[in-house]
Design an enzyme around this catalytic site. Structure first.
Site, PDB file in Angstrom:
ATOM      1  N   CYS A 139      39.868  18.432  42.591  1.00 57.92           N
ATOM      2  CA  CYS A 139      40.854  17.737  41.739  1.00 57.92           C
ATOM      3  C   CYS A 139      41.408  18.614  40.621  1.00 57.92           C
ATOM      4  O   CYS A 139      42.235  18.180  39.838  1.00 57.92           O
ATOM      5  CB  CYS A 139      40.249  16.461  41.147  1.00 57.92           C
ATOM      6  SG  CYS A 139      39.082  16.773  39.779  1.00 57.92           S
TER       7      CYS A 139
ATOM      8  N   GLN B  68      41.359  43.733  33.911  1.00 56.57           N
ATOM      9  CA  GLN B  68      40.731  43.598  35.225  1.00 56.57           C
ATOM     10  C   GLN B  68      39.329  43.002  35.086  1.00 56.57           C
ATOM     11  O   GLN B  68      38.678  42.727  36.083  1.00 56.57           O
ATOM     12  CB  GLN B  68      40.641  44.981  35.888  1.00 56.57           C
ATOM     13  CG  GLN B  68      41.990  45.592  36.211  1.00 56.57           C
ATOM     14  CD  GLN B  68      41.848  47.034  36.676  1.00 56.57           C
ATOM     15  OE1 GLN B  68      41.789  47.950  35.879  1.00 56.57           O
ATOM     16  NE2 GLN B  68      41.796  47.229  37.973  1.00 56.57           N
TER      17      GLN B  68
ATOM     18  N   HIS C 141      41.943  39.242  37.089  1.00 57.61           N
ATOM     19  CA  HIS C 141      40.907  38.879  38.062  1.00 57.61           C
ATOM     20  C   HIS C 141      40.180  37.596  37.649  1.00 57.61           C
ATOM     21  O   HIS C 141      39.046  37.359  38.030  1.00 57.61           O
ATOM     22  CB  HIS C 141      39.922  40.042  38.238  1.00 57.61           C
ATOM     23  CG  HIS C 141      40.563  41.266  38.804  1.00 57.61           C
ATOM     24  ND1 HIS C 141      39.953  42.502  38.829  1.00 57.61           N
ATOM     25  CD2 HIS C 141      41.782  41.459  39.387  1.00 57.61           C
ATOM     26  CE1 HIS C 141      40.771  43.390  39.389  1.00 57.61           C
ATOM     27  NE2 HIS C 141      41.891  42.777  39.717  1.00 57.61           N
TER      28      HIS C 141
ATOM     29  N   ILE D 285      35.192  55.498  24.865  1.00 56.32           N
ATOM     30  CA  ILE D 285      36.164  54.481  24.457  1.00 56.32           C
ATOM     31  C   ILE D 285      35.798  53.829  23.128  1.00 56.32           C
ATOM     32  O   ILE D 285      36.663  53.566  22.292  1.00 56.32           O
ATOM     33  CB  ILE D 285      36.313  53.429  25.580  1.00 56.32           C
ATOM     34  CG1 ILE D 285      37.012  54.086  26.776  1.00 56.32           C
ATOM     35  CG2 ILE D 285      37.087  52.202  25.121  1.00 56.32           C
ATOM     36  CD1 ILE D 285      36.934  53.303  28.055  1.00 56.32           C
TER      37      ILE D 285
END
Length: 251
Positions: free
Chosen positions: A121, A90, A110, A235
């Site tokens: 273009c 994300q 995302h 983490i």
């Protein structure tokens, strides 16, 4: 056959690398709701001043300057061990790419700040090249020569490949993520509050396919009841340990 692991990462993996999240208690948008306009597609396309502000803000943002942390590097190690079949994220900070994960497994749900393109273009650009010239060209426009216009430059508006408010997710991103999450032997959620859809729906998709789920996040999530393992530890410490243990379990 080695175990295959599908992973979804959220802001929590990048806060450990020094990037503030957007929606948390100390989040960028929680403290400065006006800055959500940086990623508003209609404003960006219609107002030169907004574009200049958006580019300048993104260049000065910790997102642009950040380097991958030990948690990002752990997931690169998991891929090198041949065990990672999906790294859906994300985050648009491009830190998984910087850490060494490949395009084969990364799905930027995302979008990503690492690349940009012309809205007229579709010419692709490296965002680093645009940032390097931002002082000379604060409102970047496309320089691609158009053969059917006497090689005059396209001059379309350039935008980073971050998904702005008002834009759809990258084509096929959710489909690929759902397919790989339901085919994996394990599904790990790392640092996501699982509040933002459609990314959060990967958890029930994996659960329905009978894939064991690990949720590693400091706070609780609405899908904790679907998890076979909950890890409420920092983490940057817990993920490298989990990766090493998982790789060791293969040998």
């Amino acid at each position: 056959m080695s175990t295959t692991i599908a992973v979804l990462t959220g802001a929590g993996i990048s806060t450990s690398a020094g990037i503030p999240d957007f929606r948390g208690p100390d989040g960028v948008w929680t403290k400065h709701p006006d800055q959500m306009s940086v990623y508003d597609l209609d404003l960006f396309m219609s107002d030169r001043k907004q574009r200049e502000y958006s580019w300048r803000w993104q260049k000065e943002s910790p997102v642009w300057k950040a380097q991958p942390g030990v948690a990002h590097k752990a997931l690169a190690k998991l891929e090198q061990a041949g065990m990672l079949n999906l790294l859906a994220t994300q985050n648009f900070d491009a830190l998984h790419e910087k850490a060494g994960n490949s395009e084969d497994v990364i799905v930027n749900l995302h979008g990503t700040i690492g690349t940009s393109h012309c809205m007229k273009c579709s010419q692709a650009y490296r965002t680093a090249d645009i940032m390097a010239k931002l002082d000379q060209e604060p409102d970047p426009h496309c320089h691609k020569p158009m053969p059917y216009q006497g090689n005059m430059p396209c001059d379309g508006i350039i935008k980073t490949d971050v998904v702005y408010f008002g834009q759809a997710l990258p084509e096929g991103a959710m489909e690929k993520s759902m397919r790989r999450a339901s085919q994996a032997d394990q599904f790990w959620v790392i640092g996501s509050t699982l509040e933002v859809y459609p990314a959060a729906s990967l958890v029930p998709v994996a659960a329905q396919a009978g894939v064991p789920i690990t949720i590693m996040n400091m706070g609780s999530t609405q899908y904790d009841s679907l998890a076979t393992r909950l890890i409420h530890e920092p983490i940057e410490e817990a993920l490298p340990k989990l990766v090493d243990k998982t790789i060791a379990g293969q040998s």
